[in-house]
Scaffold this active site. Structure first.
Site, short mmCIF file in Angstrom:
data_model
loop_
_atom_site.label_atom_id
_atom_site.label_comp_id
_atom_site.label_asym_id
_atom_site.label_seq_id
_atom_site.Cartn_x
_atom_site.Cartn_y
_atom_site.Cartn_z
N PRO A 2 -2.01 4.48 -1.48
CA PRO A 2 -2.94 3.40 -1.41
C PRO A 2 -3.51 3.08 -2.80
CG PRO A 2 -3.32 4.95 0.36
CD PRO A 2 -2.10 5.37 -0.38
N GLU A 3 -3.38 1.85 -3.19
CA GLU A 3 -4.00 1.36 -4.43
C GLU A 3 -5.28 0.62 -4.04
OE1 GLU A 3 -1.07 -0.60 -6.95
OE2 GLU A 3 0.56 0.36 -5.86
N ARG A 125 2.01 14.40 2.34
CA ARG A 125 2.38 15.16 1.15
C ARG A 125 1.30 16.11 0.63
NH1 ARG A 125 5.42 11.03 -2.84
NH2 ARG A 125 5.80 12.93 -4.02
N ARG A 168 -4.94 2.11 -25.68
CA ARG A 168 -3.56 2.53 -25.40
C ARG A 168 -2.55 1.62 -26.12
NH1 ARG A 168 -2.77 5.73 -20.97
NH2 ARG A 168 -0.88 6.20 -22.10
#
Length: 296
Positions: A2-3, A125, A168
């Site tokens: 889920p984002e 998981r 970044r």
DNA sequence: CACTTGACCTGTCCGC
DNA sequence: TGCGGACAGGTCAAGT
């Protein structure tokens, strides 16, 4: 996992379903999923009522009247599914439900409320976790101290995105927008979708992305995340909302999981490659690799 | 510091 | 049908 849109969809569902419910019992089969001691659960959770449900980045917060909160990260395969007092699953259940009888073999935590309703934390998981903390301490956890701005907040302007990206400069634009300290909530699906929207090749180095392209990326991020929330998020495999229903964004996706299909903008066949260690979907024609793109 | 890779788990799919 | 390997929505801790 889920984002942002998926976690926001779960948050909205739980916000309708949980407030006012009083916790009767909590059980867990896996200490990694829920490490708090039974003593803490007894002292701060049993008998407490749900005050509110919030989201920050991809993290859910269930706040209780005891001034403690459950902090929940669903990671890749976590689900929070609510079932009311009467079994809601059975004859006439919506045919888009991915979740049947609960608990099932992926159930890690069960919270039972005094009215007999239950909240299931399922996680195939076992990467996900929930933990109980004093509500006042929640902002102090490492993740919240470093996480970047909410992309759907009005303060998140194109200028803010530009500034956050400067930390970044030497990595790919995809790695940069996946970095939760740059901005909150973007994961693999919406990274690919928004870079397609801005016509930027995911492998382009941040320092080579022109400012005009960052403005397009800002717009694309906001559009893609907003559309996905409208559609109840993306279900590729295990994601479901608070009532066990799938999200439909993937039927609107332009590149994600669409390798071999024509680009909706130019008709060129979409290809799948690897960027920043993640499966990456791109239109090789209209997503420009700006000068100095990273090759690996 | 910035950046990359491997680890954490279970399940599924694909080639042999 | 079985087996091995790659891969899956995310983050960390290590390594360079």
């Amino acid at each position: 996992m889920p984002e942002l849109p998926e976690v926001e969809t779960v948050k909205r569902g739980l916000s309708r379903l949980l407030p006012g419910l009083v916790v009767a019992s909590v059980s867990s089969d896996n200490p990694k999923s829920f490490p708090n001691s039974p003593a803490d659960v007894d002292a701060f959770l049993i008998g407490a009522s749900v005050a509110a449900v919030e989201r920050r980045a991809k993290v859910l917060l269930i706040e209780f009247s005891s001034k403690y909160s459950l902090v929940i990260h669903l990671k890749m395969t976590g689900q929070l599914v609510f079932r009311g007092r009467q079994a809601q699953f059975g004859a006439g259940h919506p045919n888009d439900s991915l979740v049947g009888e609960l608990p099932d073999k992926s159930t890690r935590v069960i919270m039972v409320f005094r009215d007999g309703s239950r909240l299931f934390f399922n996680d195939q998981r076992k990467f996900g976790w929930m933990r109980l903390l004093p509500t006042a301490e929640v902002p102090q956890i490492d993740f919240f101290k470093k996480v970047g701005p909410e992309p759907l907040d009005s303060h998140f302007t194109s200028q803010v995105l530009w500034e956050r990206l400067q930390r970044r400069k030497n990595t790919s634009i995809k790695a940069a927008i996946l970095d939760q300290s740059v901005l909150a909530g973007v994961g693999n699906i919406y990274a690919d979708e928004s870079l397609w929207g801005a016509r930027i090749h995911p492998r382009t180095r941040v320092r080579d992305v022109p400012e005009a392209a960052v403005r397009l990326l800002h717009t694309a991020l906001v559009e893609v995340l907003t559309l996905s929330i409208e559609k109840g998020g993306s279900t590729s495999k295990t994601y479901v909302d608070a009532e066990g229903h799938k999200g439909s964004y993937l039927s609107f996706a332009r590149v994600f999981r669409r390798e071999g299909q024509p680009c909706p903008r130019c008709g060129t066949v979409i290809v799948k490659t690897k960027v920043a260690g993640r499966g990456t979907h791109v239109c090789p024609q209209c997503q420009l690799e700006h000068p100095g793109g990273i090759t690996q």
